[in-house]
Design an enzyme around this catalytic site. Structure first.
Site, PDB file in Angstrom:
ATOM      1  N   SER A 247       0.790  -1.230   0.000  1.00 33.56           N
ATOM      2  CA  SER A 247       0.000   0.000   0.000  1.00 33.56           C
ATOM      3  C   SER A 247       0.823   1.281   0.000  1.00 33.56           C
ATOM      4  O   SER A 247       0.239   2.376  -0.066  1.00 33.56           O
ATOM      5  CB  SER A 247      -0.973   0.004   1.182  1.00 33.56           C
TER       6      SER A 247
ATOM      7  N   TYR B  51     -11.022   2.111   4.746  1.00 31.05           N
ATOM      8  CA  TYR B  51      -9.910   1.822   3.830  1.00 31.05           C
ATOM      9  C   TYR B  51     -10.374   0.860   2.756  1.00 31.05           C
ATOM     10  O   TYR B  51     -10.785  -0.264   3.049  1.00 31.05           O
ATOM     11  CB  TYR B  51      -8.785   1.209   4.655  1.00 31.05           C
ATOM     12  N   SER B  52     -10.320   1.301   1.505  1.00 22.15           N
ATOM     13  CA  SER B  52     -10.835   0.474   0.413  1.00 22.15           C
ATOM     14  C   SER B  52      -9.923   0.566  -0.797  1.00 22.15           C
ATOM     15  O   SER B  52      -9.714   1.656  -1.353  1.00 22.15           O
ATOM     16  CB  SER B  52     -12.248   0.923   0.032  1.00 22.15           C
ATOM     17  N   ASN B  53      -9.395  -0.568  -1.237  1.00 22.27           N
ATOM     18  CA  ASN B  53      -8.545  -0.595  -2.428  1.00 22.27           C
ATOM     19  C   ASN B  53      -9.298  -0.162  -3.684  1.00 22.27           C
ATOM     20  O   ASN B  53      -8.688   0.258  -4.669  1.00 22.27           O
ATOM     21  CB  ASN B  53      -7.974  -2.002  -2.626  1.00 22.27           C
TER      22      ASN B  53
ATOM     23  N   GLY C  84       3.209  -0.725   3.791  1.00 25.37           N
ATOM     24  CA  GLY C  84       2.688  -1.633   2.789  1.00 25.37           C
ATOM     25  C   GLY C  84       2.832  -3.076   3.225  1.00 25.37           C
ATOM     26  O   GLY C  84       3.896  -3.475   3.700  1.00 25.37           O
TER      27      GLY C  84
END
Length: 384
Positions: free
Chosen positions: A70, A180-182, A323
């Site tokens: 991330s 939190y969303s990809n 990440g």
């Protein structure tokens, strides 16, 4: 587990036993290896400990390539802000006007994508407050570990990931919360490609990688390769009742497209975050927008545009994004002025139960305390 001392330390004449001890303790806690880079008032210090691969004796390369998970979001957010600076788009523009095919809620703006306030379902799955889980694409964690192994060379198209997310119930109305969303960052990728007419990789090279000389940083798209040199990544899983541990250094990263797929090095991450926070990449008003946070509900952590704004134990503030990826974790921290940075790469044997996570949190906190303890505001408070 045997801890290999950090023979690769370089410190411009500075002995930093506290840093050497910290990375050796990280290996002793369960990680295979770690490489660390610190830039502060005492200069540059780099070191490594542990091993680059299971059963080996060589330490992880200090400036090896790593899957940065991330940390990719910080690069993507910075790229979007550079396009704002070029006048290609505005932060409060509705995304639906540029990507009409998805039927997005018009309250979802560029800012809400980068800020994780869109409410969109995370295509890598959601865990709700009551403990219930709604799956997205197969991920290496939870009940889909074996499925992820079997599909790890599959290519997912960004449009496919967005459509999967939109087929699920949103977590909240746009702007009504933080989650939190990809999915937000896959949409950011599609938006960047739509407004520029070029691929994300091309735009990343034009505006960030080439100007900063980040020769070790890659937008891999569907390539499974991790350039040499690098440490190896491993995954342990149950295969029909038999425990197996496999090398997962090679896999197709499109299952975390744009939210977690880039490759970099501790050197490049330092160069990037110090230039970003030092005001050498973005115009000052846009850097201020990036570091203006909203509440997340996470203790001591708020979120700006692609960065966390975190309180340290000493009462200071750091700008960060970490990440996590299969068998690999990366750390990227900076003071708000970019004057002090810490970047690190850790490799491990991962598993569906995320058992390494128990060691990760104290390892991360130990390093942050060692490097940023000088930011304490209370002189009476001890350094450790």
């Amino acid at each position: 587990m045997t801890t290999t001392s950090s023979h690769q330390d370089t410190s411009a004449g500075q002995d930093r036993p506290e840093l050497r001890k910290a990375i050796e303790e990280i290996v002793a806690s369960g990680f295979l290896g770690v490489s660390l880079r610190v830039h502060d008032e005492r200069g540059e210090w780099t070191g490594s400990a542990g091993t680059a691969e299971l059963g080996g004796t060589a330490e992880p390369p200090i400036d090896g390539h790593a899957r940065i998970g991330s940390n990719t979001k910080t690069f993507t957010a910075a790229l979007m802000l550079l396009l704002v600076a070029e006048g290609k788009i505005e932060l409060d523009t509705p995304v639906a006007g540029h990507l009409p095919g998805f039927g997005l809620d018009r309250r979802i703006t560029v800012r809400r994508l980068l800020q994780h306030t869109s409410g969109l379902f995370n295509f890598t799955g959601e865990v709700y407050d009551d403990g219930s889980i709604v799956h997205g694409v197969p991920v290496p964690y939870g009940t889909t570990g074996k499925e992820w192994v079997d599909n790890r060379f599959r290519t997912y198209r960004p449009q496919e990931l967005v459509e999967l997310a939109l087929s699920k119930q949103a977590r909240f109305e746009p702007g009504a919360g933080w989650s939190y969303s990809n999915t937000n960052y896959v949409l950011a990728r599609l938006l960047i490609e739509k407004i520029t007419g070029r691929s994300l990789a091309e735009e990343m090279r034009r505006l960030i990688l080439d100007p900063l000389g980040l020769s070790g940083t890659v937008v891999p798209d569907a390539s499974p390769e991790l350039p040499e040199p690098h440490a190896h990544l491993y995954y342990r899983y149950d295969d029909a009742g038999q425990e197996r541990t496999i090398d997962v250094t090679r896999y197709n990263p499109t299952w975390v497209s744009t939210g977690g797929d880039m490759i970099s090095t501790t050197r490049d991450l330092h160069t990037f975050i110090s230039a970003l926070m030092g005001g050498r990449l973005l115009p000052a008003p846009l850097l201020e927008e990036m570091c203006t946070p909203v509440a997340t509900g996470l203790p001591g952590m708020e979120y700006g545009l692609g960065v966390f704004v975190q309180e340290t134990d000493g009462g200071g503030t750091v700008i960060t994004h970490n990440g996590g990826n299969v068998g690999s974790m990366t750390l990227m921290y900076s003071t708000p002025d970019g004057g002090r940075t810490m970047t690190a790469v850790l490799n491990c044997v991962d598993d569906a139960g995320l058992s390494i996570a128990a060691a990760f949190r104290p390892a991360q906190q130990r390093l942050v305390n060692e490097v940023f303890r000088g930011d304490q505001t209370d002189p009476a408070q001890p350094a450790h």
